[in-house]
Design an enzyme around this catalytic site. Structure first.
Site, PDB file in Angstrom:
ATOM      1  N   ASP A  64      -6.772  15.118 -23.689  1.00  0.00           N
ATOM      2  CA  ASP A  64      -6.981  13.882 -23.663  1.00  0.00           C
ATOM      3  C   ASP A  64      -6.252  12.965 -24.890  1.00  0.00           C
ATOM      4  OD1 ASP A  64      -7.427  10.979 -23.490  1.00  0.00           O
ATOM      5  OD2 ASP A  64      -9.635  11.241 -22.784  1.00  0.00           O
ATOM      6  N   THR A 100      -3.997   7.165 -21.616  1.00  0.00           N
ATOM      7  CA  THR A 100      -3.680   5.758 -21.083  1.00  0.00           C
ATOM      8  C   THR A 100      -2.453   5.445 -21.408  1.00  0.00           C
ATOM      9  OG1 THR A 100      -4.647   5.104 -23.160  1.00  0.00           O
ATOM     10  CG2 THR A 100      -6.054   5.222 -21.291  1.00  0.00           C
ATOM     11  N   LYS A 146      -2.299   1.998 -25.320  1.00  0.00           N
ATOM     12  CA  LYS A 146      -2.836   2.071 -26.564  1.00  0.00           C
ATOM     13  C   LYS A 146      -1.944   2.304 -27.413  1.00  0.00           C
ATOM     14  CE  LYS A 146      -7.727   3.729 -25.317  1.00  0.00           C
ATOM     15  NZ  LYS A 146      -7.751   4.472 -24.081  1.00  0.00           N
ATOM     16  N   TYR A 179       0.890  -1.208   0.119  1.00  0.00           N
ATOM     17  CA  TYR A 179      -0.191  -0.018  -0.026  1.00  0.00           C
ATOM     18  C   TYR A 179       0.938   1.171  -0.094  1.00  0.00           C
ATOM     19  CZ  TYR A 179      -4.984  -0.279   0.157  1.00  0.00           C
ATOM     20  OH  TYR A 179      -6.350  -0.500  -0.243  1.00  0.00           O
ATOM     21  N   ARG A 181      -1.807  -1.678 -19.123  1.00  0.00           N
ATOM     22  CA  ARG A 181      -3.125  -0.947 -18.628  1.00  0.00           C
ATOM     23  C   ARG A 181      -2.753  -0.074 -17.630  1.00  0.00           C
ATOM     24  NH1 ARG A 181      -6.418  -3.324 -22.104  1.00  0.00           N
ATOM     25  NH2 ARG A 181      -8.088  -1.815 -21.825  1.00  0.00           N
TER      26      ARG A 181
END
Ligand code: DSN
Length: 475
Positions: A244, A273, A276, A67, A282
């Site tokens: 974006d 992201t 892509k 964590y 991911r």
């Protein structure tokens, strides 16, 4: 692809799957089957790619067990020194790769990145001045009345983004999405004739609406954007320009989009992201000018759950790969292949939204073939060609059935297909569409003429065999 798929990678995957198999064989089997399926299909989904074994292997570790809410050097948990290293290396690569003063590599996805960006812009531009006006430094110091007033102001800010049917993303203010509910939103579209962005109309809409945030970027627009012009529009109306670049980050990283087409020097905040065209794991990331950095840094835990340190490790590896000269060659091939695909489709009579492409995707209007996007998508899948249906501007079939097919080149370019092969891909796509017919008045059911699936499958198999996925990797 850059990596060499040696016996070492094969041994690593075999060993990993054996360990998984000893606990839950169905997961090992599904993982092996996914590789076989990906190897055997002509993957043309514009938002997908194939990450390198180094990227994939970086995710399979005990970094997952830690964590680390907070950010580098300022965590809510003890013992985060190694996560600090991982996050610092990933952020350093991101800053260097994109020439950005600040990078945040924690977002778990593009949608998360956009939510953090919205939150950070609101916190910087609305909440902070609101606190100052009330003589407070923190929301907990506000009286109930001041807090209610600030909440009202925060909840009534304006966002102007590209409409979904023009190629924008759900998170750019689409009403059913949270972005359409948390903002007073308005959309801009494209010119009805040319289907291209009309910057004059956009500027007029911005002048009239005066948004706090102007969002640029797309999921299904087959053209480049002039971000210098976008910034001029944003500046004129006092908006924060948020770009974006999830779809085209690889083309920015590979220096195919430079100057006015590179969003990073022009935007206040850039989100993306990493999986892509950038070909990483991911996930998402955010780049920003210093004014927004402090707020973005508080993205976790204010917006995001705990950072995925194993994924940040893989982002660092992918970003390091993208800084190599070979990635620039790859990115140029992605764009060249999209052009070859578009030319091949046009030559065979297809209609493309905007008449072509100058990025990594084409949006094929299937209306003239007498089918919906849904029917086209399913028929292509029957023939081993994986695409996704997509609305076209003013789509008469709506966002579910659609009239379009979105076709992208990043994944098959990673496998090594070139312009001649993409012309062949165009031939196969048109072959399927010409041989698909609707069943009755259904927008979903269809018939594929006898022999089509077999013929296209065989041709696709030839292309795929000549360009193997993860060559040398045996499980
Ligand atoms: N799912 C992504 C795409 O396919 O474009 C966007 O979220």
């Amino acid at each position: 692809m850059a990596a060499d798929y040696t016996d070492t990678a094969s041994a690593a995957y075999r060993a990993a799957l054996q360990v998984v198999e000893s606990v839950e064989p169905r997961i090992a089997a599904a993982t092996r089957k996914e590789l076989a399926d990906q190897r055997d299909s002509l993957k043309l989904i514009a938002s997908e790619n194939y990450a390198s074994p180094a990227v994939l292997l970086a995710m399979g570790s005990w970094l997952s067990d830690k964590y680390a809410e907070g950010t580098i050097g300022h965590r809510f948990y003890a013992g985060c020194q190694n996560v600090d290293t991982v996050e610092s290396v990933a952020a350093e690569h991101a800053r260097e790769l994109f020439g950005a003063p600040y990078a945040y590599v924690q977002p778990h996805s593009g949608i998360d990145a956009n939510l953090v960006a919205y939150w950070a812009i609101l916190a910087t531009r609305v909440e902070a001045p609101g606190l100052a006006a009330a003589g407070a430094k923190h929301v907990n110091e506000l009286s109930e009345a001041d807090w209610e007033a600030l909440r009202h102001t925060l909840g009534n800010q304006r966002l102007l983004g590209m409409s979904l049917d023009a190629g924008g993303h759900l998170t750019h203010g689409f009403r059913p999405n949270i972005s359409g509910k948390m903002f007073h939103q308005r959309s801009y579209g494209t010119d009805p004739e040319t289907e291209l962005l009309d910057y004059d109309a956009l500027a007029a809409a911005a002048r009239e609406f005066r948004p706090l945030i102007l969002v640029a970027g797309y999921s299904a627009y087959p053209r480049r954007i002039n971000f210098a012009t976008m910034r001029e529009i944003a500046d004129e109306v006092g908006a924060t320009l948020m770009v974006d670049m999830a779809h085209f980050a690889g083309l920015v990283a590979g220096k195919v989009f430079t100057g006015d087409e590179d969003p990073v020097p022009h935007a206040h905040v850039t989100t993306t992201t990493t999986h892509k065209s950038l070909r990483g794991p991911r996930g998402g990331l955010i780049l920003a000018v210093p004014e927004y950095a402090d707020a973005v840094d508080r993205g976790c835990p204010m917006v995001l759950g705990g950072p995925l340190a194993h994924v940040m490790a893989a982002k660092a590896v992918a970003l390091a790969e993208a800084r190599q000269p070979a990635f620039g060659t790859y990115a140029q091939h992605v764009a060249d292949n999209a052009k070859a695909l578009a030319d091949g489709l046009l030559r065979r009579g297809a209609r493309l939204v905007t008449g072509g492409t100058d990025n990594h995707l084409v949006l094929l209007d299937v209306t003239a073939f007498g089918v919906t996007g849904r029917q086209a998508e399913s028929a292509l899948l029957d023939a081993g060609v994986v695409t996704n249906r997509n609305a076209i501007p003013a789509d008469p079939n709506g966002a579910w059935y659609t009239s379009g097919i979105r076709v992208g080149t990043p994944a098959l370019t990673s496998r090594g297909l070139g312009t001649a092969e993409f012309d062949r891909v165009a031939e196969l796509v048109v072959d399927v569409l010409k041989n698909t017919s609707p069943t009755g008045s259904s927008k979903a059911k269809y018939t594929l003429a006898d022999g089509t699936a077999e013929r296209v499958h065989a041709a696709a198999a030839e292309l795929l065999a000549a360009n193997p996925l993860y060559p040398g990797l045996t499980l």
